[in-house]
Design a protein around this motif. Structure first.
Motif, PDB file in Angstrom:
ATOM      1  N   THR A   6       0.796  -0.758  -0.357  1.00 29.80           N
ATOM      2  CA  THR A   6       0.051  -0.020   0.007  1.00 29.80           C
ATOM      3  C   THR A   6       1.005   1.572  -0.036  1.00 29.80           C
ATOM      4  O   THR A   6       0.722   2.111  -1.106  1.00 29.80           O
ATOM      5  N   MET A   7       1.532   0.650   1.259  1.00 34.39           N
ATOM      6  CA  MET A   7       3.026   2.471   0.974  1.00 34.39           C
ATOM      7  C   MET A   7       3.601   2.724  -0.712  1.00 34.39           C
ATOM      8  O   MET A   7       3.733   3.794  -1.272  1.00 34.39           O
ATOM      9  N   ALA A   8       3.352   1.282  -0.905  1.00 33.35           N
ATOM     10  CA  ALA A   8       4.711   1.909  -2.044  1.00 33.35           C
ATOM     11  C   ALA A   8       3.406   2.137  -3.441  1.00 33.35           C
ATOM     12  O   ALA A   8       3.907   3.297  -3.923  1.00 33.35           O
ATOM     13  N   GLY A   9       2.287   1.527  -3.189  1.00 35.59           N
ATOM     14  CA  GLY A   9       1.029   2.223  -3.824  1.00 35.59           C
ATOM     15  C   GLY A   9       1.020   3.238  -3.649  1.00 35.59           C
ATOM     16  O   GLY A   9       0.976   4.445  -5.037  1.00 35.59           O
ATOM     17  N   LEU A  10       1.255   4.023  -3.143  1.00 36.40           N
ATOM     18  CA  LEU A  10       0.733   5.543  -2.443  1.00 36.40           C
ATOM     19  C   LEU A  10       1.895   6.334  -2.731  1.00 36.40           C
ATOM     20  O   LEU A  10       1.898   7.643  -3.488  1.00 36.40           O
ATOM     21  N   MET A  11       2.835   5.820  -2.412  1.00 37.69           N
ATOM     22  CA  MET A  11       4.471   6.430  -3.270  1.00 37.69           C
ATOM     23  C   MET A  11       5.017   6.413  -4.436  1.00 37.69           C
ATOM     24  O   MET A  11       5.245   7.918  -4.809  1.00 37.69           O
ATOM     25  N   VAL A  12       4.470   5.657  -4.917  1.00 37.20           N
ATOM     26  CA  VAL A  12       4.041   5.883  -6.474  1.00 37.20           C
ATOM     27  C   VAL A  12       3.747   6.212  -7.320  1.00 37.20           C
ATOM     28  O   VAL A  12       3.529   6.533  -8.010  1.00 37.20           O
ATOM     29  N   ALA A  13       2.893   6.068  -6.695  1.00 37.04           N
ATOM     30  CA  ALA A  13       1.807   6.735  -7.517  1.00 37.04           C
ATOM     31  C   ALA A  13       0.912   7.335  -7.402  1.00 37.04           C
ATOM     32  O   ALA A  13       0.961   7.989  -6.363  1.00 37.04           O
ATOM     33  N   SER A 259       3.613  13.379  -8.872  1.00 33.85           N
ATOM     34  CA  SER A 259       4.665  13.421  -9.106  1.00 33.85           C
ATOM     35  C   SER A 259       4.956  14.077 -10.725  1.00 33.85           C
ATOM     36  O   SER A 259       5.838  13.815 -11.796  1.00 33.85           O
ATOM     37  N   ARG A 260       3.917  14.129 -11.016  1.00 28.66           N
ATOM     38  CA  ARG A 260       4.340  15.343 -12.293  1.00 28.66           C
ATOM     39  C   ARG A 260       5.523  16.624 -12.217  1.00 28.66           C
ATOM     40  O   ARG A 260       6.380  16.454 -13.262  1.00 28.66           O
ATOM     41  N   GLU A 261       6.046  16.996 -11.166  1.00 31.89           N
ATOM     42  CA  GLU A 261       6.832  17.501 -10.929  1.00 31.89           C
ATOM     43  C   GLU A 261       8.175  16.626 -10.752  1.00 31.89           C
ATOM     44  O   GLU A 261       9.734  17.377 -10.310  1.00 31.89           O
ATOM     45  N   HIS A 262       8.335  15.767 -10.785  1.00 33.01           N
ATOM     46  CA  HIS A 262       9.412  14.573 -10.888  1.00 33.01           C
ATOM     47  C   HIS A 262       9.836  14.455  -8.776  1.00 33.01           C
ATOM     48  O   HIS A 262       9.596  15.395  -8.089  1.00 33.01           O
ATOM     49  N   GLY A 263       9.380  13.410  -8.419  1.00 33.42           N
ATOM     50  CA  GLY A 263       9.615  13.140  -7.279  1.00 33.42           C
ATOM     51  C   GLY A 263       8.034  13.042  -6.721  1.00 33.42           C
ATOM     52  O   GLY A 263       7.285  13.961  -7.792  1.00 33.42           O
ATOM     53  N   SER A 264       7.793  12.184  -5.332  1.00 30.36           N
ATOM     54  CA  SER A 264       6.217  12.366  -5.015  1.00 30.36           C
ATOM     55  C   SER A 264       6.588  13.518  -3.679  1.00 30.36           C
ATOM     56  O   SER A 264       7.111  13.452  -2.907  1.00 30.36           O
ATOM     57  N   LEU A 279       2.808  21.910  -2.114  1.00 26.71           N
ATOM     58  CA  LEU A 279       2.753  22.521  -0.592  1.00 26.71           C
ATOM     59  C   LEU A 279       3.897  21.909  -0.110  1.00 26.71           C
ATOM     60  O   LEU A 279       4.720  22.879   0.609  1.00 26.71           O
ATOM     61  N   THR A 280       4.826  21.025  -0.211  1.00 29.41           N
ATOM     62  CA  THR A 280       6.043  20.790   0.085  1.00 29.41           C
ATOM     63  C   THR A 280       7.519  20.325  -1.000  1.00 29.41           C
ATOM     64  O   THR A 280       6.996  20.331  -2.445  1.00 29.41           O
ATOM     65  N   THR A 281       7.866  21.261  -0.134  1.00 33.66           N
ATOM     66  CA  THR A 281       9.635  21.013  -1.583  1.00 33.66           C
ATOM     67  C   THR A 281      10.716  19.861  -1.246  1.00 33.66           C
ATOM     68  O   THR A 281      10.810  20.921   0.028  1.00 33.66           O
ATOM     69  N   SER A 282      10.747  19.006  -1.049  1.00 32.88           N
ATOM     70  CA  SER A 282      12.091  18.512  -0.959  1.00 32.88           C
ATOM     71  C   SER A 282      12.815  16.981  -1.718  1.00 32.88           C
ATOM     72  O   SER A 282      12.102  17.004  -2.723  1.00 32.88           O
ATOM     73  N   ASN A 283      13.458  16.927  -1.597  1.00 33.10           N
ATOM     74  CA  ASN A 283      14.396  15.435  -2.239  1.00 33.10           C
ATOM     75  C   ASN A 283      13.398  14.200  -2.018  1.00 33.10           C
ATOM     76  O   ASN A 283      14.380  13.093  -1.991  1.00 33.10           O
ATOM     77  N   ALA A 284      13.071  14.349  -0.812  1.00 35.47           N
ATOM     78  CA  ALA A 284      12.191  12.683  -0.209  1.00 35.47           C
ATOM     79  C   ALA A 284      10.761  12.666  -0.928  1.00 35.47           C
ATOM     80  O   ALA A 284      10.562  13.257  -1.511  1.00 35.47           O
ATOM     81  N   ILE A 285      10.470  11.728  -0.688  1.00 37.21           N
ATOM     82  CA  ILE A 285       8.996  10.961  -0.681  1.00 37.21           C
ATOM     83  C   ILE A 285       8.234  11.492   0.231  1.00 37.21           C
ATOM     84  O   ILE A 285       8.045  11.253   1.321  1.00 37.21           O
ATOM     85  N   ASP A 286       6.815  12.498  -0.114  1.00 37.75           N
ATOM     86  CA  ASP A 286       6.233  13.052   0.918  1.00 37.75           C
ATOM     87  C   ASP A 286       5.065  12.542   0.447  1.00 37.75           C
ATOM     88  O   ASP A 286       4.398  12.737  -1.049  1.00 37.75           O
ATOM     89  N   THR A 287       3.933  11.724   1.307  1.00 39.07           N
ATOM     90  CA  THR A 287       2.754  11.280   1.224  1.00 39.07           C
ATOM     91  C   THR A 287       2.028  11.523   1.903  1.00 39.07           C
ATOM     92  O   THR A 287       1.839  11.804   2.979  1.00 39.07           O
TER      93      THR A 287
END
Length: 429
Positions: A6-13, A259-264, A279-287
């Motif tokens: 589920t987490m992977a689906g949210l993050m890549v998805a 993830s439209r601007e690269h990264g989630s 809303l957020t700007t980071s090099n991480a996955i925010d979800t």
């Protein structure tokens, strides 16, 4: 591991109203003993076996109240009572009952059912109230839930949630189905059938719409669907993945992971699909965003610290504050309606378990509510007194509810399908 999937689906998805009720899809198994439970006697309603042989109004009321963790059923030993009776209170005090409910069900000439009941305070020996209502056959379960709501509020001072609804996703074979049901899991109706995964359902604050993620276009797309007509529309189908919708308390805005601007990253979008802002700007996955009840803050999951933890930021952006510190893997934040409690899933060793954290007390430590290994997707009841979540038992994905102290749990046992992604709807049905 379902949580990781589920987490992977949210993050890549389908039309909701056209589906037949899923009779006997669930049964409820209650376990645990609360510290303080009010003993209540609920007599079989007069003539309910004759009027509604396939549905017991009194049994639904009893199961609702016991599932709340606040009440303990008292054996009525076949007592013949209805709303017009004059019960002998000393007899019921002798059975250790603090409250008594009795009623009747009568089929009317026009095919409707007249349901009546009365609630007594056995300790004080007085009547606390009662109601009479005439309903269609299709509304019998709802009428029973509303009786339980009435009793719960009269005896606790809090609103009952038994007449509210839940949404959840089932998987049987290669079919994924989004369903809407009563709070006890019964009376389920199909909102969407798909051969592709459906994840992250989220209720609008007025209970009239569901947002969710569907992979029917071979990528994660966010849809919004009307729960009464079945009409639906794309809310977010941008380049990349569109996932994890969450409604603002006023229902005008949704938070998403795009993830439209690269990264989630987290974005806000108007309910009509316009005015997209980052809303957020980071090099991480925010979800997994979740709005605070006041609408001014958002809790979310990020791996910006190395592993997934829960953070908080303002809906206007800016400073990000870490919320969870215990454990190296914390996901799926849910905030209680009063904003005081965070429910989430924490990985402890190899187990994924439901925890709560008191947000109103500085330095509060997390509290484990379960001892299972595969918990996911916590969601608060609208009165904040129960949490629904998914877990795994006897080789199946099942739904559970728990009290906030973890002492009373109710398992909604389904047949032949895996059940996951539960979310509790608002008041106002």
């Amino acid at each position: 591991m379902r949580v990781l999937r589920t987490m992977a689906g949210l993050m890549v998805a389908g039309l909701l109203a056209a589906a037949a009720p899923a009779h006997a899809q669930f049964r409820v198994e209650i376990s645990g003993v609360g510290a303080t439970q009010l003993p209540i006697a609920i007599a079989k309603f007069r003539d309910e076996d004759r009027a509604t042989p396939s549905l017991s109004v009194s049994a639904i009321v009893r199961a609702d109240l016991e599932r709340s963790g606040v009440f303990k059923g008292v054996d009525t030993a076949g007592a013949a009572l209805d709303e017009s009776s004059q019960p002998v209170m000393t007899e019921w005090r002798g059975r250790s009952a603090d409250a008594l409910v009795a009623g009747s069900v009568t089929r009317l000439a026009d095919g409707r059912f007249d349901i009546r009941f009365k609630l007594w305070d056995v300790v004080k020996g007085n009547v606390l109230g009662g109601q009479s209502t005439a309903v269609e056959a299709g509304d019998l379960r709802l009428a029973a839930h509303r009786i339980a709501d009435f009793i719960y509020e009269k005896l606790t001072g809090d609103k009952g949630v038994f007449s509210t609804r839940i949404a959840y996703v089932t998987k049987g074979g290669n079919r994924h189905t989004l369903r809407v049901a009563d709070a006890d899991g019964e009376g389920g109706q199909v909102a969407l059938n798909s051969p592709e995964p459906i994840i992250s359902p989220a209720w609008s604050p007025d209970g009239k719409q569901l947002a969710y993620v569907s992979f029917e276009k071979q990528k994660a797309v966010v849809y919004v669907q009307d729960t009464s007509t079945g009409a639906r529309r794309e809310l977010a189908n941008f380049r990349g993945s569109n996932s994890a919708p969450a409604w603002s308390p006023d229902g005008q805005t949704l938070a998403l992971t795009l993830s439209r601007e690269h990264g989630s990253q987290l974005y806000l979008i108007d309910r009509n699909g316009g005015n997209v802002r980052r809303l957020t700007t980071s090099n991480a996955i925010d979800t997994e965003p979740a709005f605070a009840p006041d609408g001014r803050g958002i809790y979310f999951v990020s791996d910006r610290g190395g592993g997934p933890q829960i953070y908080r930021t303002s809906t206007s952006g800016g400073n990000v504050e870490r919320v969870t510190f215990s454990g190296s893997y914390n996901i799926s934040p849910a905030i209680s309606p009063d904003g005081r409690t965070l429910a989430y899933i924490s990985r402890q060793g190899g187990a994924f378990r439901l925890y709560t954290l008191d947000l109103s007390t500085s330095g509060a430590q997390p509290v484990a509510l379960t001892d299972t290994n595969d918990d996911e997707s916590p969601s608060f009841a609208p009165n904040g007194r129960l949490i629904i979540y998914a877990t795994r038992a006897q080789g199946r994905d099942v739904l559970m509810t728990t009290t906030l102290d973890g002492k009373i749990k109710a398992r909604l046992l389904s047949t032949n399908v895996d059940v996951r992604e539960p979310v509790w709807g608002p008041f106002g049905r």
